[in-house]
Each structure stands twice: as structure tokens, then as C-alpha cells.
Motif scaffolding. Structure first.
Motif, PDB file in Angstrom:
ATOM      1  N   ASN A  82       0.267   5.484  13.491  1.00 17.43           N
ATOM      2  CA  ASN A  82      -0.945   5.635  12.685  1.00 17.43           C
ATOM      3  C   ASN A  82      -2.246   5.360  13.426  1.00 17.43           C
ATOM      4  O   ASN A  82      -3.323   5.543  12.867  1.00 17.43           O
ATOM      5  N   ALA A 140       8.356  -2.548   4.931  1.00 23.08           N
ATOM      6  CA  ALA A 140       6.928  -2.179   4.970  1.00 23.08           C
ATOM      7  C   ALA A 140       6.757  -0.680   4.778  1.00 23.08           C
ATOM      8  O   ALA A 140       5.642  -0.160   4.821  1.00 23.08           O
ATOM      9  N   GLY A 164       0.934   9.744  12.165  1.00 23.56           N
ATOM     10  CA  GLY A 164       1.721   9.637  10.941  1.00 23.56           C
ATOM     11  C   GLY A 164       1.590  10.930  10.135  1.00 23.56           C
ATOM     12  O   GLY A 164       2.529  11.356   9.458  1.00 23.56           O
ATOM     13  N   ILE A 221       0.821  -1.210   0.000  1.00 27.87           N
ATOM     14  CA  ILE A 221       0.000   0.000   0.000  1.00 27.87           C
ATOM     15  C   ILE A 221       0.854   1.259   0.000  1.00 27.87           C
ATOM     16  O   ILE A 221       0.343   2.362   0.111  1.00 27.87           O
ATOM     17  N   ASN A 222       2.164   1.083  -0.082  1.00 28.70           N
ATOM     18  CA  ASN A 222       3.047   2.232  -0.309  1.00 28.70           C
ATOM     19  C   ASN A 222       4.208   1.744  -1.171  1.00 28.70           C
ATOM     20  O   ASN A 222       4.468   0.534  -1.233  1.00 28.70           O
ATOM     21  N   ARG A 271      -5.779  -1.868   6.716  1.00 33.40           N
ATOM     22  CA  ARG A 271      -5.391  -1.454   8.071  1.00 33.40           C
ATOM     23  C   ARG A 271      -6.585  -1.058   8.948  1.00 33.40           C
ATOM     24  O   ARG A 271      -6.412  -0.620  10.080  1.00 33.40           O
ATOM     25  N   ASP A 291       5.115  12.223   8.538  1.00 33.03           N
ATOM     26  CA  ASP A 291       6.241  11.833   9.397  1.00 33.03           C
ATOM     27  C   ASP A 291       7.401  11.192   8.648  1.00 33.03           C
ATOM     28  O   ASP A 291       8.397  10.821   9.255  1.00 33.03           O
ATOM     29  N   TYR A 321       4.220   9.497   1.782  1.00 32.39           N
ATOM     30  CA  TYR A 321       2.793   9.212   1.931  1.00 32.39           C
ATOM     31  C   TYR A 321       2.253   9.584   3.300  1.00 32.39           C
ATOM     32  O   TYR A 321       1.047   9.572   3.522  1.00 32.39           O
ATOM     33  N   HIS A 322       3.164   9.872   4.231  1.00 31.80           N
ATOM     34  CA  HIS A 322       2.764  10.410   5.532  1.00 31.80           C
ATOM     35  C   HIS A 322       3.681  11.602   5.832  1.00 31.80           C
ATOM     36  O   HIS A 322       4.842  11.604   5.425  1.00 31.80           O
ATOM     37  N   ASP A 340       0.614  -4.494   9.678  1.00 26.29           N
ATOM     38  CA  ASP A 340       1.132  -3.140   9.864  1.00 26.29           C
ATOM     39  C   ASP A 340       0.815  -2.544  11.241  1.00 26.29           C
ATOM     40  O   ASP A 340       1.132  -1.387  11.507  1.00 26.29           O
ATOM     41  N   MET A 370       6.936  -0.994  -0.073  1.00 26.66           N
ATOM     42  CA  MET A 370       6.604  -2.318   0.448  1.00 26.66           C
ATOM     43  C   MET A 370       7.024  -3.442  -0.490  1.00 26.66           C
ATOM     44  O   MET A 370       6.808  -3.381  -1.684  1.00 26.66           O
ATOM     45  N   CYS A 420       7.461   6.035  12.821  1.00 20.20           N
ATOM     46  CA  CYS A 420       6.189   5.309  12.590  1.00 20.20           C
ATOM     47  C   CYS A 420       5.952   4.211  13.603  1.00 20.20           C
ATOM     48  O   CYS A 420       4.819   3.829  13.832  1.00 20.20           O
ATOM     49  N   ARG A 455      -2.884   9.891   2.424  1.00 19.35           N
ATOM     50  CA  ARG A 455      -3.680   9.021   3.297  1.00 19.35           C
ATOM     51  C   ARG A 455      -4.773   9.793   4.043  1.00 19.35           C
ATOM     52  O   ARG A 455      -5.862   9.283   4.261  1.00 19.35           O
ATOM     53  N   PHE A 490       3.081  -0.284  13.424  1.00 20.84           N
ATOM     54  CA  PHE A 490       3.317   1.143  13.164  1.00 20.84           C
ATOM     55  C   PHE A 490       2.349   1.981  14.006  1.00 20.84           C
ATOM     56  O   PHE A 490       1.335   2.498  13.533  1.00 20.84           O
TER      57      PHE A 490
HETATM   58  N1  ARG Z   1       2.953  -0.227   5.658  1.00 20.61           N
HETATM   59  C1  ARG Z   1       2.479   0.875   6.428  1.00 20.61           C
HETATM   60  C2  ARG Z   1       1.507   1.692   5.593  1.00 20.61           C
HETATM   61  O1  ARG Z   1       1.737   1.846   4.434  1.00 20.61           O
HETATM   62  C3  ARG Z   1       3.614   1.730   6.904  1.00 20.61           C
HETATM   63  C4  ARG Z   1       3.175   2.800   7.821  1.00 20.61           C
HETATM   64  C5  ARG Z   1       4.258   3.748   8.182  1.00 20.61           C
HETATM   65  N2  ARG Z   1       3.759   4.696   9.083  1.00 20.61           N
HETATM   66  C6  ARG Z   1       4.071   6.001   9.135  1.00 20.61           C
HETATM   67  N3  ARG Z   1       3.581   6.701  10.110  1.00 20.61           N
HETATM   68  N4  ARG Z   1       4.788   6.572   8.200  1.00 20.61           N
HETATM   69  O2  ARG Z   1       0.511   2.181   6.046  1.00 20.61           O
END
Ligand code: ARG
Length: 314
Positions: free
Chosen positions: A111, A299, A162, A42-43, A132, A211, A208-209, A105, A46, A305, A180, A108
Motif C-alpha cells: 500500500n 488485519a 494494493g 478499517i476493513n 495509515r 490485490d 477493499y483492494h 499496518d 480486522m 499485501c 480505498r 503491508f
Molecule cells: N489493515 C490494512 C488496511 O485495511 C490491511 C491492508 C492490506 N493490504 C492490501 N494491499 N490488501 O488497510
């Protein structure tokens, strides 16, 4: 008229020093990596086979590193799950729990929600991806047991700390949106947390976040990845922080260097292998603390995270 959400292009109607003081959080919640794996994508980071033993080893090392600068709390997914299943009742040693659904996930923690300004509660997340969606309930169970107040997720998608980052020392929130998290949830969060929110649009899937590209180090300094932001967003960050340290692009793209965490205003935990970022931090007077997180980077996540800041309850 109180200031609420401020968009990137708008002129800033206050300065940071107008925002009231906020206590620093010195507790960190980590989620035991019981469910951790990479089973979907999903990112863009991964993929690859997770070495479970190495992941557990890395998680323990991270826990020990956080433990040196903060008070660490651990959420054990299977324990929380039993409570979810029994409606929050006491767990009994004899009852053999049915197998919990896997949440690869869940580790993490960032999130799962965002702490309130005083740190005595959480606003729960509502995940953008189907994969998730079951996760925030684990924070709800753990935090309720621990005595924190729980607030429902805002309407729209919201991936917790996140994307929603507290400005160190002030009642001021930074809000990432566009990948997201929905921009609209910050109107609701500004009201419920009773703070202004500076929103920043994210337009690149690699970031994508928020953070992974903005690490506030203290009230006046931030570590950022400039390519993640719009011109207006970048200008906003530069206007609010006196010092902006820039991560070399390769260390963000290949080393997750932007997913760093400064808990005590001095030591900066960051993914190991980012020597240029370490040098930049050291030159600015911080102490980099590299931590191996390679299994979790498969991941798309690392140091920040994997954690969730909490206030201490008295
Ligand atoms: N595989 C998780 C996702 O895509 C990774 C999350 C990482 N979290 C973050 N706060 N950057 O949702």
C-alpha cells in the motif's frame, strides 16, 4: 491520440500485445513487523488479538519463501524513522531515538506506493484512512536512500500496489477503485507512468483492494474472485486474460486466497489453508507455495499485501 484510462464498459481500444514489453521485477520489499498490531478496524476482517511472537515467526517464514524466488529487501521502520526525524541525515549509534508513532499496518508494504514501469522509482500512495496516513513517508525515505526515484502521490486517495497492479510482462496497469482508491487518480497515473490503465470498480467492502481479488499470474493467466467485480469488470478480465482461474468463494472470504503472489511466473505464494485454490493452481500448471499468515489475516492482509515489487537498479 494515446489511450489512457479505459473504463469497464468501454470497448477495449487495443490488445495486450499492442502494449510494449515491460521487464519483470525480481526484487521484493518487505517491511519488518516491528509496529504490527490490530488496534483499529478499517476493513471487515480486522479484529482479534495478535500474537506478536507468532506474527514475527510468520513474517520470517514469508521472507524465506520470497527469498527462494526473488531478491528480498527489508525496510526497517525504526531505522527509516530515525532518518525522517533527522531530516534524512546519518543515524548515529549513540543518539537514543524518541519513540516513533506506531503504524500497526505499515507491514503491508503493497500500500505504500506503486513501482514505475521500468522499476526504477515509485509513485507514493496517499492513504484513504487517517490511521495509515503516516506510512508512505517510510517508503519515501527507504527508497530515496536505496537510489530509487520518488514521485509525489496523485491528488486523491491512492493505496499503491494494493489497487494498482502491473500486467505481467507488459506496460499496462490494472487499477482498482471505489473503496480505498479514487477513480480519478488513474488519469494522473496513466500520464505520469505513461501507460494505459484498465480500471475495475470494487463495490464490496470485503474486496477493499484489487490485490485481494485479482492475481495476475503471467501474461495470459489470472487468478480471481468473481464476486468482487461488476459484470463489465468481469467481462474485461475475461477478455484480456486467455485463462481465468476462479477462487472458491469461501476461500476468498475466509482464507484470503485471492491475496496470492506469483513472482517468477511459476511459483505462487498464497495463504496456507486454501486447498481448493492450491489444486486449481496445480491443475493449471503452477506450483502453489502455501505460507502461514494467520496473524496478518487478523488485519485483513496476507502474502501479496505484505510485499512490494521493485525493479533492480544497476
Ligand atoms: N489493515 C490494512 C488496511 O485495511 C490491511 C491492508 C492490506 N493490504 C492490501 N494491499 N490488501 O488497510
Amino acid at each position: 491520440d494515446t489511450v489512457r484510462v479505459v473504463d469497464e464498459g468501454e470497448s477495449l481500444p487495443f490488445t495486450v500485445s499492442d502494449c510494449a514489453d515491460r521487464p519483470g521485477y525480481d526484487r521484493i520489499l518487505l517491511v519488518r513487523p516491528t509496529h504490527f498490531d490490530v488496534t483499529y478496524e478499517i476493513n471487515p476482517y480486522m479484529g482479534g488479538d495478535v500474537n506478536r511472537e507468532r506474527a514475527i515467526e510468520q513474517w520470517r517464514t514469508l521472507r524465506d519463501a520470497y527469498d527462494r524466488y526473488a531478491d528480498v529487501a527489508v525496510l526497517d521502520p525504526d531505522d527509516s524513522w530515525r532518518r525522517l526525524d533527522t531530516g534524512g541525515g546519518e543515524t548515529t549509534a549513540t543518539a537514543e531515538p524518541a519513540r516513533p508513532a506506531a503504524h500497526p499496518d505499515l507491514v503491508f508494504a503493497a500500500n505504500l506506493g506503486v513501482p514505475t514501469a521500468d522499476g526504477d522509482g515509485f509513485v507514493l500512495a496517499s492513504m484513504a484512512t487517517e490511521e495509515r496516513q503516516g506510512e508512505p513517508a517510510y517508503l519515501e525515505t527507504w527508497a530515496t536512500d536505496a537510489g530509487y526515484e520518488i514521485f509525489d502521490a496523485p491528488a486523491g486517495t491512492f493505496e499503491g500496489a494494493g489497487d494498482a497492479l502491473w500486467h505481467p510482462g507488459n506496460r499496462l496497469l490494472w487499477g482498482g477503485y471505489g473503496v480505498r482508491t479514487d477513480r480519478a487518480v488513474y488519469d494522473d497515473l496513466a500520464d505520469r507512468l505513461d501507460v494505459p490503465v484498465l480500471v475495475l470498480e470494487l463495490t464490496d467492502d470485503r474486496y477493499y483492494h484489487l490485490d485481494v481479488c485479482l492475481t495476475p499470474l503471467d501474461e495470459t493467466t489470472a487468478l480471481i474472485q468473481p464476486e468482487a467485480f461488476t459484470d463489465d469488470g468481469l467481462a474485461r478480465i475475461e477478455a484480456v486474460f486467455e485463462t481465468v482461474l476462479e477462487i472458491p468463494v469461501e476461500e476468498s472470504r475466509e482464507g484470503m486466497a485471492g491475496n496470492a503472489h506469483c513472482v517468477d511466473g511459476e511459483h505462487v505464494l498464497l495463504p496456507a489453508g486454501n486447498s481448493e485454490t492450491e489444486a486449481i493452481l496445480r491443475d493449471a500448471g503452477y506450483e502453489p507455495v502455501p505460507v502461514e499468515t494467520g496473524e496478518f489475516e487478523k488485519a485483513g492482509g496476507s502474502v501479496f499485501c505484505l510485499s512490494l515489487e521493485l525493479g533492480t537498479l544497476d
